[in-house]
Design a protein around this motif. Structure first.
Motif, mmCIF file in Angstrom:
data_model
loop_
_atom_site.group_PDB
_atom_site.id
_atom_site.type_symbol
_atom_site.label_atom_id
_atom_site.label_comp_id
_atom_site.label_asym_id
_atom_site.label_seq_id
_atom_site.Cartn_x
_atom_site.Cartn_y
_atom_site.Cartn_z
ATOM 1 N N GLU A 179 0.829 -1.215 0.000
ATOM 2 C CA GLU A 179 0.000 0.000 0.000
ATOM 3 C C GLU A 179 0.860 1.262 0.000
ATOM 4 O OE1 GLU A 179 -3.267 1.113 -0.383
ATOM 5 O OE2 GLU A 179 -3.224 -0.863 -1.288
ATOM 6 N N ASN A 180 1.942 1.253 0.773
ATOM 7 C CA ASN A 180 2.868 2.382 0.709
ATOM 8 C C ASN A 180 3.492 2.483 -0.677
ATOM 9 O OD1 ASN A 180 2.375 3.001 3.369
ATOM 10 N ND2 ASN A 180 4.227 2.057 4.167
ATOM 11 N N GLY A 181 3.757 1.311 -1.269
ATOM 12 C CA GLY A 181 4.310 1.296 -2.620
ATOM 13 C C GLY A 181 3.340 1.858 -3.640
ATOM 14 N N ARG A 182 2.058 1.544 -3.486
ATOM 15 C CA ARG A 182 1.040 2.109 -4.383
ATOM 16 C C ARG A 182 1.053 3.634 -4.298
ATOM 17 N NH1 ARG A 182 -4.223 0.300 -5.963
ATOM 18 N NH2 ARG A 182 -4.263 -1.357 -4.382
ATOM 19 N N ALA A 183 1.119 4.153 -3.064
ATOM 20 C CA ALA A 183 1.129 5.608 -2.881
ATOM 21 C C ALA A 183 2.368 6.229 -3.509
ATOM 22 C CB ALA A 183 1.059 5.952 -1.395
ATOM 23 N N GLN A 184 3.516 5.557 -3.361
ATOM 24 C CA GLN A 184 4.762 6.108 -3.894
ATOM 25 C C GLN A 184 4.761 6.096 -5.418
ATOM 26 O OE1 GLN A 184 7.408 7.392 -1.858
ATOM 27 N NE2 GLN A 184 7.799 8.275 -3.865
ATOM 28 N N VAL A 185 4.333 4.969 -6.008
ATOM 29 C CA VAL A 185 4.280 4.891 -7.475
ATOM 30 C C VAL A 185 3.296 5.919 -8.022
ATOM 31 C CG1 VAL A 185 3.630 3.438 -9.433
ATOM 32 C CG2 VAL A 185 5.017 2.488 -7.579
ATOM 33 N N GLY A 186 2.137 6.048 -7.369
ATOM 34 C CA GLY A 186 1.170 7.046 -7.804
ATOM 35 C C GLY A 186 1.723 8.455 -7.751
ATOM 36 N N ALA A 187 2.486 8.744 -6.685
ATOM 37 C CA ALA A 187 3.090 10.071 -6.568
ATOM 38 C C ALA A 187 4.144 10.282 -7.643
ATOM 39 C CB ALA A 187 3.699 10.249 -5.184
ATOM 40 N N ASP A 188 4.981 9.261 -7.895
ATOM 41 C CA ASP A 188 6.023 9.383 -8.915
ATOM 42 C C ASP A 188 5.421 9.602 -10.307
ATOM 43 O OD1 ASP A 188 7.934 9.020 -6.998
ATOM 44 O OD2 ASP A 188 8.369 6.922 -7.502
ATOM 45 N N LEU A 189 4.293 8.927 -10.565
ATOM 46 C CA LEU A 189 3.658 9.013 -11.881
ATOM 47 C C LEU A 189 2.575 10.084 -11.947
ATOM 48 C CD1 LEU A 189 3.292 5.210 -12.724
ATOM 49 C CD2 LEU A 189 5.072 6.806 -13.459
ATOM 50 N N ARG A 190 2.301 10.712 -10.789
ATOM 51 C CA ARG A 190 1.262 11.753 -10.712
ATOM 52 C C ARG A 190 -0.083 11.203 -11.173
ATOM 53 N NH1 ARG A 190 4.919 16.870 -13.027
ATOM 54 N NH2 ARG A 190 6.885 16.009 -12.292
ATOM 55 N N MET A 191 -0.408 10.033 -10.640
ATOM 56 C CA MET A 191 -1.653 9.345 -10.975
ATOM 57 C C MET A 191 -2.359 8.887 -9.703
ATOM 58 S SD MET A 191 -0.527 6.732 -13.983
ATOM 59 C CE MET A 191 0.283 7.261 -15.489
ATOM 60 N N LYS A 213 9.587 8.315 -17.869
ATOM 61 C CA LYS A 213 9.644 7.548 -19.113
ATOM 62 C C LYS A 213 10.065 6.106 -18.850
ATOM 63 C CE LYS A 213 10.674 11.563 -22.017
ATOM 64 N NZ LYS A 213 11.658 12.186 -22.937
ATOM 65 N N ILE A 214 10.966 5.921 -17.883
ATOM 66 C CA ILE A 214 11.394 4.562 -17.529
ATOM 67 C C ILE A 214 10.223 3.774 -16.969
ATOM 68 C CG2 ILE A 214 12.831 3.229 -15.940
ATOM 69 C CD1 ILE A 214 14.954 5.446 -16.255
ATOM 70 N N TYR A 215 9.452 4.404 -16.076
ATOM 71 C CA TYR A 215 8.299 3.721 -15.489
ATOM 72 C C TYR A 215 7.266 3.392 -16.561
ATOM 73 C CZ TYR A 215 10.193 5.696 -11.123
ATOM 74 O OH TYR A 215 10.999 6.052 -10.074
ATOM 75 N N ARG A 216 7.083 4.317 -17.500
ATOM 76 C CA ARG A 216 6.120 4.085 -18.577
ATOM 77 C C ARG A 216 6.539 2.879 -19.413
ATOM 78 N NH1 ARG A 216 4.777 4.767 -23.766
ATOM 79 N NH2 ARG A 216 2.709 5.608 -24.266
ATOM 80 N N THR A 217 7.825 2.793 -19.720
ATOM 81 C CA THR A 217 8.334 1.665 -20.499
ATOM 82 C C THR A 217 8.067 0.347 -19.792
ATOM 83 O OG1 THR A 217 10.058 3.001 -21.542
ATOM 84 C CG2 THR A 217 10.417 0.625 -21.470
ATOM 85 N N THR A 231 14.188 1.954 -8.460
ATOM 86 C CA THR A 231 13.804 3.355 -8.679
ATOM 87 C C THR A 231 14.267 3.837 -10.050
ATOM 88 O OG1 THR A 231 14.253 3.595 -6.317
ATOM 89 C CG2 THR A 231 13.592 5.573 -7.483
ATOM 90 N N GLY A 232 14.150 2.987 -11.040
ATOM 91 C CA GLY A 232 14.513 3.361 -12.404
ATOM 92 C C GLY A 232 15.894 2.909 -12.826
ATOM 93 N N HIS A 233 16.741 2.469 -11.892
ATOM 94 C CA HIS A 233 18.067 1.960 -12.240
ATOM 95 C C HIS A 233 17.979 0.491 -12.626
ATOM 96 C CE1 HIS A 233 20.151 5.554 -10.860
ATOM 97 N NE2 HIS A 233 19.437 5.514 -9.757
ATOM 98 N N GLY A 259 4.807 -4.565 -19.839
ATOM 99 C CA GLY A 259 3.574 -5.176 -19.357
ATOM 100 C C GLY A 259 3.544 -5.526 -17.895
ATOM 101 N N MET A 260 4.274 -4.784 -17.062
ATOM 102 C CA MET A 260 4.273 -5.085 -15.630
ATOM 103 C C MET A 260 2.932 -4.732 -15.006
ATOM 104 S SD MET A 260 7.979 -3.969 -14.101
ATOM 105 C CE MET A 260 9.479 -4.835 -14.582
ATOM 106 N N THR A 261 2.458 -5.590 -14.114
ATOM 107 C CA THR A 261 1.275 -5.267 -13.318
ATOM 108 C C THR A 261 1.665 -4.241 -12.251
ATOM 109 O OG1 THR A 261 1.696 -6.994 -11.685
ATOM 110 C CG2 THR A 261 0.403 -7.600 -13.640
ATOM 111 N N LEU A 262 0.666 -3.696 -11.587
ATOM 112 C CA LEU A 262 0.953 -2.737 -10.525
ATOM 113 C C LEU A 262 1.816 -3.381 -9.452
ATOM 114 C CD1 LEU A 262 0.613 -0.010 -9.147
ATOM 115 C CD2 LEU A 262 -1.563 -0.842 -8.199
ATOM 116 N N ARG A 263 1.516 -4.617 -9.066
ATOM 117 C CA ARG A 263 2.306 -5.319 -8.047
ATOM 118 C C ARG A 263 3.769 -5.452 -8.504
ATOM 119 N NH1 ARG A 263 0.443 -8.911 -4.320
ATOM 120 N NH2 ARG A 263 -1.479 -9.195 -5.530
ATOM 121 N N GLU A 264 3.949 -5.890 -9.744
ATOM 122 C CA GLU A 264 5.304 -6.062 -10.269
ATOM 123 C C GLU A 264 6.040 -4.730 -10.349
ATOM 124 O OE1 GLU A 264 4.547 -9.961 -13.157
ATOM 125 O OE2 GLU A 264 4.139 -7.928 -13.901
ATOM 126 N N LEU A 265 5.313 -3.689 -10.724
ATOM 127 C CA LEU A 265 5.921 -2.366 -10.825
ATOM 128 C C LEU A 265 6.341 -1.860 -9.449
ATOM 129 C CD1 LEU A 265 6.551 -0.245 -13.024
ATOM 130 C CD2 LEU A 265 4.378 0.849 -12.455
#
Length: 443
Positions: free
Chosen positions: A299-311, A338-342, A362-364, A348-354
């Motif tokens: 859940e913290n990861g969902r919040a962080q990914v959403g913040a990084d992607l502004r979604m 752009k890395i996250y989008r790729t 963190t993009g590296h 084709g990563m799911t949210l869990r995988e992402l």
């Protein structure tokens, strides 16, 4: 992998995050998470890095608490760079000391003094990671972040002023003439009388030229404006490049940009990040990677990914993919976006995988394997001109960093791709950079 002896060794620095670079790795037994923010733990890690002959420890910085409020202590501001590097300078002898200072929140004269002072106190081992900031402005009385173009114009002027302040003392300005009573040859100090779009600075600096004259300048922007700034002033370029082919393209483009500006491209070092998860066997390394993944707070990861992607990802199931149409093709969102989008759209990563992938990297790029396997990957990139070395992101501390220093670095040393002893007295010398030209001095 090349079997011939390399013409020069890799640059190896480490991103010093005592909580561990892998998100939530502080939850592991033995993490020493209770010691975060204190000197003893970070000193132990830094001395480990120096014993391994790494070029530098690198402290990033975050000046707001947004990541903490989302449950992420990885990218923390527990260690303010200038203060912690000053403490480490007194307790180390050879390793470079790189800290992030944002041009968005500081003043050139203060930064010039801080870094000149750190260079003096460390005997010539200071480095400045130059960044602009897109968040945290409210803590400085600014309601909204300036647009990227404005931030980079400010950064360009900021760095120019700092460099001119460092050059405002001629060599030999300190004469210590006891007979005449003159400590300085004041004719060798020069006001810079700068008036620009953002700053008015008279100068000169109020402290003598430091051992490196200019501390090493690092820069960590891979967007268009970031590359323009870095190719103009950077000695060392930190970058997130998970794909070898694209890293080769970035490397060539960046070196050409530096050359087009009259710089020697060999004096601009490209240093992408890598997170190595190391085991004595490949199976052991993969088991360790799985264990780290199980510690990720989804859940913290969902919040962080959403913040990084502004979604807003609150309604997305963990096993769903982020719809491609949710992403924007906008350079203003930065290179990491752009890395996250790729990874989400093309891979084709799911949210869990992402969430788990970004927790690791963190993009590296990241890799689980034996020391030999990880070294093979690093040597391949180095020989293919995808990089000049790597910024090592320790997955967990202290154990993960000990594996890097005790197993991976010796593997690279045995192959001739990394030093056995420090070559010079200053950070600049150990990076193979020339002395700074005095061409910026006033006529």
């Amino acid at each position: 992998m090349s079997t011939s002896k390399p013409a020069q060794h890799m640059i190896l620095t480490t991103f010093m995050l005592p909580a561990g670079y892998h998100k939530d790795s502080w939850r592991m037994d033995g993490s020493r998470a209770e010691e975060l923010g204190n000197l003893d733990f970070v000193l132990e890690l830094t001395q480990m890095a120096e014993a391994a002959k790494l070029d530098a420890v690198f402290f990033g910085d975050v000046v707001h608490a947004n990541t903490l409020l989302r449950g992420d202590i990885k990218m923390n501001g527990f260690y303010e760079p200038v203060t912690v590097l000053s403490a480490l300078a007194a307790r180390t002898k050879h390793i470079g000391l790189v800290g992030t200072i944002s041009t968005s929140f500081s003043e050139p004269y203060n930064v010039a003094r801080q870094l000149c002072g750190l260079d003096h106190m460390s005997g010539g081992r200071a480095g400045w990671n130059i960044v602009t900031s897109s968040d945290g402005f409210q803590n400085y009385g600014i309601e909204e972040a300036p647009d990227p173009a404005t931030r980079y114009r400010r950064a360009t002027e900021f760095v120019d002023v700092v460099r001119r302040l460092w050059d405002s003392w001629d060599d030999g300005a300190v004469i210590v003439d006891r007979g005449s009573g003159e400590y300085l040859d004041r004719h060798r100090l020069h006001p810079i009388d700068h008036e620009g779009e953002f700053f008015r600075v008279q100068g000169p600096l109020n402290m003598p030229t430091s051992p490196q004259r200019h501390p090493v300048l690092a820069q960590a922007g891979s967007s268009g404006p970031g590359m323009d700034l870095g190719s103009s002033v950077g000695d060392m370029i930190y970058t997130a490049q998970p794909d070898k082919g694209r890293s080769i393209e970035f490397y060539a483009a960046f070196k050409q940009m530096a050359k087009d500006k009259g710089r020697n491209p060999d004096h601009v070092k490209i240093v992408p990040g890598i997170l190595p998860i190391i085991g004595d066997t490949e199976a052991e390394a993969r088991e360790l990677a799985d264990e780290l993944g199980r510690h990720v707070h989804l859940e913290n990861g969902r919040a962080q990914v959403g913040a990084d992607l502004r979604m807003d990802l609150s309604e997305l199931d963990y096993d769903e993919r982020i719809p491609a149409e949710w992403f924007r093709d906008d350079d203003a969102y930065g290179s990491r976006y752009k890395i996250y989008r790729t990874k989400s759209v093309e891979m084709g990563m799911t949210l869990r995988e992402l969430i788990v992938d970004l927790a690791r990297s963190t993009g590296h790029q990241w890799m689980a394997g034996t020391p030999s396997q990880v070294a093979d990957r690093m040597v391949d990139w180095f020989e293919s001109k995808a990089c000049d070395g790597f910024n090592l992101n320790s997955p967990f501390n202290p154990g993960g960093f000990r594996l890097i220093c005790d197993k991976l670095v010796p593997e690279l040393q045995d192959r001739g791709y990394f030093r056995a002893e420090y070559e010079g007295a200053t950070f600049r010398e150990n990076l193979g950079l020339p002395e700074v030209s005095t061409s910026l001095l006033p006529a």
